[in-house]
Enzyme design. Structure first.
Site, mmCIF file in Angstrom:
data_model
loop_
_atom_site.group_PDB
_atom_site.id
_atom_site.type_symbol
_atom_site.label_atom_id
_atom_site.label_comp_id
_atom_site.label_asym_id
_atom_site.label_seq_id
_atom_site.Cartn_x
_atom_site.Cartn_y
_atom_site.Cartn_z
ATOM 1 C CE LYS A 14 -1.571 5.981 -1.556
ATOM 2 N NZ LYS A 14 -1.866 6.898 -2.609
ATOM 3 C CG ASP A 16 -5.639 8.491 -2.982
ATOM 4 O OD1 ASP A 16 -5.241 7.640 -2.170
ATOM 5 O OD2 ASP A 16 -5.803 8.254 -4.197
ATOM 6 C CE LYS A 41 5.082 6.530 -10.711
ATOM 7 N NZ LYS A 41 4.676 5.486 -11.639
ATOM 8 C CG HIS A 98 1.692 9.897 -4.937
ATOM 9 N ND1 HIS A 98 2.512 9.087 -4.205
ATOM 10 C CD2 HIS A 98 0.530 9.221 -5.096
ATOM 11 C CE1 HIS A 98 1.875 7.959 -3.934
ATOM 12 N NE2 HIS A 98 0.667 8.016 -4.461
HETATM 13 P P1 NAP Z 1 -5.407 -6.207 1.216
HETATM 14 O O1 NAP Z 1 -5.517 -6.778 -0.142
HETATM 15 O O2 NAP Z 1 -6.668 -5.997 2.005
HETATM 16 O O3 NAP Z 1 -4.428 -7.139 2.045
HETATM 17 C C1 NAP Z 1 -4.258 -7.038 3.429
HETATM 18 C C2 NAP Z 1 -3.370 -8.161 3.912
HETATM 19 O O4 NAP Z 1 -3.286 -8.059 5.318
HETATM 20 C C3 NAP Z 1 -3.895 -9.548 3.603
HETATM 21 O O5 NAP Z 1 -2.801 -10.392 3.310
HETATM 22 C C4 NAP Z 1 -4.554 -9.959 4.919
HETATM 23 O O6 NAP Z 1 -4.558 -11.365 4.964
HETATM 24 C C5 NAP Z 1 -3.591 -9.322 5.911
HETATM 25 N N1 NAP Z 1 -4.185 -9.060 7.226
HETATM 26 C C6 NAP Z 1 -5.305 -8.358 7.500
HETATM 27 N N2 NAP Z 1 -5.524 -8.336 8.836
HETATM 28 C C7 NAP Z 1 -4.525 -9.050 9.415
HETATM 29 C C8 NAP Z 1 -4.191 -9.377 10.751
HETATM 30 N N3 NAP Z 1 -4.956 -9.005 11.782
HETATM 31 N N4 NAP Z 1 -3.094 -10.105 10.971
HETATM 32 C C9 NAP Z 1 -2.311 -10.499 9.935
HETATM 33 N N5 NAP Z 1 -2.565 -10.212 8.649
HETATM 34 C C10 NAP Z 1 -3.670 -9.495 8.394
HETATM 35 O O7 NAP Z 1 -4.663 -4.791 1.198
HETATM 36 P P2 NAP Z 1 -3.583 -4.288 0.138
HETATM 37 O O8 NAP Z 1 -4.292 -3.699 -1.018
HETATM 38 O O9 NAP Z 1 -2.579 -5.357 -0.107
HETATM 39 O O10 NAP Z 1 -2.935 -3.061 0.919
HETATM 40 C C11 NAP Z 1 -1.969 -3.221 1.925
HETATM 41 C C12 NAP Z 1 -1.414 -1.851 2.284
HETATM 42 O O11 NAP Z 1 -0.791 -1.287 1.132
HETATM 43 C C13 NAP Z 1 -2.472 -0.826 2.695
HETATM 44 O O12 NAP Z 1 -1.920 0.028 3.656
HETATM 45 C C14 NAP Z 1 -2.750 -0.052 1.419
HETATM 46 O O13 NAP Z 1 -3.221 1.257 1.667
HETATM 47 C C15 NAP Z 1 -1.363 -0.019 0.824
HETATM 48 N N6 NAP Z 1 -1.324 0.160 -0.639
HETATM 49 C C16 NAP Z 1 -1.883 -0.776 -1.458
HETATM 50 C C17 NAP Z 1 -1.808 -0.608 -2.834
HETATM 51 C C18 NAP Z 1 -2.363 -1.637 -3.778
HETATM 52 O O14 NAP Z 1 -2.140 -1.501 -4.981
HETATM 53 N N7 NAP Z 1 -3.063 -2.657 -3.320
HETATM 54 C C19 NAP Z 1 -1.169 0.517 -3.365
HETATM 55 C C20 NAP Z 1 -0.601 1.453 -2.501
HETATM 56 C C21 NAP Z 1 -0.678 1.252 -1.140
HETATM 57 P P3 NAP Z 1 -5.546 -12.200 5.920
HETATM 58 O O15 NAP Z 1 -6.922 -11.651 5.710
HETATM 59 O O16 NAP Z 1 -5.353 -13.595 5.479
HETATM 60 O O17 NAP Z 1 -5.049 -11.975 7.296
#
Ligand code: NAP
Length: 484
Positions: free
Chosen positions: A148, A235, A182, A240
């Site tokens: 999401k 959000d 869940k 959800h």
């Molecule tokens: P994040 O911490 O910013 O991680 C993004 C990842 O993508 C990093 O590994 C980054 O590594 C990689 N990336 C970015 N640009 C790239 C590119 N051009 N080519 C290849 N890899 C690339 O984000 P996140 O929090 O993990 O979230 C990821 C997704 O999950 C999003 O859609 C977010 O909305 C969703 N989400 C996250 C959470 C959470 O708890 N974090 C919860 C629900 C949903 P590099 O910079 O090394 O490329």
């Protein structure tokens, strides 16, 4: 008694964004816990990919640290972490450049299940799908997992669906809403459709109203700028809460299967009435304690984005005509509390005297804290002194009822990833469902935007804006208390 787990078939799971926050906190620790539970087959491999320049050993070190921080309590032996690290590989890959995709393709095996998790920002989803397809990294048997947010409104969701469907069939696309993973959410279906007791009462004739609450204590600090473009409606409600509402309101599917369940959820979304602004309350938390206000966190003094929303929702069909669903969700509330409360009507006639006489029963499906199910029933107050009545909970807190099984129960992400490998889409959102949800949400958002509606401030650590209390008071009802 340990929970039973059925090993899945061998697989290659690629995590695009393998070094990101979600991979570190949820996906990789979740996979580790599944290995500890005996669900990982020989020959399971997890391949991280992102732009970060590291080799396999570097990724293994990264994952070791992630497990130390986020794997929590497990039933694993001493060598488990090393066995898990052995399953890992890594490829440096920029989504936009061809070279990494070519290298990644060479790493993958032909004879195992292939799944690719898009754990990156949504602006990359379309490009990843195209690259996977152009470079033939995936084929018609592969699966993709999409995080999401799925779109910002109907138009963007349709565009994203079109981009994914240009490269993959719907049966290959797994849109994650982790609420569906869940335990209690699935238990809602078990309670409704596994017992003959509730279903005959599950309608407007017997249910007075339903309350769905997703309350959080956290603020948006740290992600305020991102959150300010979305707000509680986009959000939380569009995904959800809509899913919880659908599972509560839907007709019994003919079987527990992906399309049967999703067809019924879709019918609920399509039966939702438009919500007038008079049935919507939006709020923004004020500063409180040592925490700043919403506008400070969003770095937008003129922000009109809501960190709280409450609505009265009507499902226009035979089953629910006349029974409102009140939904609310917010940040910086008194307690972290998520539940569905089905409030049954009062008994039609009382044979007893006194004020307790005609309390309706309440069935509470608790998602957090302490997942479980409670039925509030009226009994006689113990002791002499006549027939006085009181309410007691018939409580089924999973932790008490199921003992050890709960401590090692898979969390939502673990369960959903294993479902991807098994090829079971029941707990994933179908494209038409997501679009129907946006089609219902968009006019509500447009109405408050056209009216230049401003959210009402509310005290941090309270239970939301005053007007949200009025939303129920004016119908002669009251919210359940927000408490841990
Ligand atoms: P994040 O911490 O910013 O991680 C993004 C990842 O993508 C990093 O590994 C980054 O590594 C990689 N990336 C970015 N640009 C790239 C590119 N051009 N080519 C290849 N890899 C690339 O984000 P996140 O929090 O993990 O979230 C990821 C997704 O999950 C999003 O859609 C977010 O909305 C969703 N989400 C996250 C959470 C959470 O708890 N974090 C919860 C629900 C949903 P590099 O910079 O090394 O490329």
């Amino acid at each position: 008694m340990a929970a039973t787990t059925i090993p899945v078939d061998p697989f290659d799971l690629v995590i695009i964004g393998g070094t990101g926050d979600l991979a570190r906190r949820k996906i990789l620790p979740g996979l580790f816990r599944r290995m500890c539970a005996g669900q990982m087959p020989e020959g399971a491999r997890v391949i991280g990919a992102s732009r970060s320049d590291m080799d396999r050993a570097g990724f293994q070190a990264f994952v070791r640290t992630a497990l130390e921080e986020f794997a929590g309590e497990t039933q694993c032996d001493d060598g488990a972490v090393d066995r898990f690290l052995d399953m890992l590989d890594y490829e440096t890959l920029d989504v936009f450049a061809d070279a990494g995709w070519k290298r990644l393709k060479k790493k993958l095996r032909a004879d195992v299940i292939r799944a690719v998790y898009f754990s990156v920002g949504p602006s990359l989803f379309g490009e990843i799908a195209r690259k996977l397809s152009d470079h033939k990294v995936t084929d018609e048997h592969s699966r993709i997992v999409v995080e999401k947010p799925f779109g910002h409104d109907l138009e963007t969701a349709q565009a994203l669906n079109a981009e994914l469907r240009a490269c993959f069939d719907e049966h290959q696309i797994y849109r994650i809403d982790h609420y569906l993973g869940k335990e209690t959410v699935q238990n809602l279906m078990a309670v409704r459709f596994g017992n003959a007791l509730f279903e005959p009462l599950w309608n407007a004739q017997h249910v007075d109203h339903v309350q769905i609450t997703v309350g959080e204590t956290v603020s948006v600090d740290g992600r305020g700028a991102y959150y300010d473009k979305s707000g509680a409606m986009r959000d939380m409600v569009q995904n959800h809460i809509m899913q919880l509402l659908c599972l509560t309101a839907m007709e019994p599917p003919s079987k527990y299967g992906a399309d049967a369940v999703r067809d019924e959820k879709l019918k609920v979304i399509r039966a939702l009435e438009p919500v007038p602004l008079t049935d919507v309350v939006r709020g923004q938390y004020s500063a409180g304690g040592d925490v700043d206000s919403y506008v400070a966190h969003s770095q937008n003094p003129k922000s009109t984005t809501e960190s709280y929303i409450a609505m009265k929702v009507k499902v226009a069909n035979w089953r629910w005509a006349g029974t409102p669903f009140y939904i609310r969700t917010g940040k910086r509330l008194r307690a972290r509390m998520s539940e569905i409360a089905v409030v049954f009507k009062d008994p039609p006639h009382s044979i007893f005297e006194g004020e307790f006489n005609r309390k309706g029963n309440v069935l509470i499906i608790r998602l957090q804290p302490d997942e479980g199910i409670t039925l509030r029933v009226t009994i006689k107050e113990p002791g002499p002194g006549g027939m006085r009545l009181t309410e007691v909970p018939l409580d089924m807190t999973f932790a008490e009822a199921l003992g050890d099984q709960v401590a090692f129960m898979p969390d939502a992400y673990e369960r959903l990833i294993m479902d991807v490998i098994r090829g079971d889409q029941t707990l994933f959102m179908r494209g038409d469902e997501v679009e129907a949800a946006w089609a219902w949400v968009d006019p509500i958002v447009k109405a408050w935007s056209d009216a230049r509606d401003k959210p009402e401030p509310y005290d941090a650590s309270g239970s939301g804006p005053e007007d949200s209390l009025m939303l129920l008071h004016r119908d002669g009802r009251r919210w359940r208390e927000i408490k841990a």
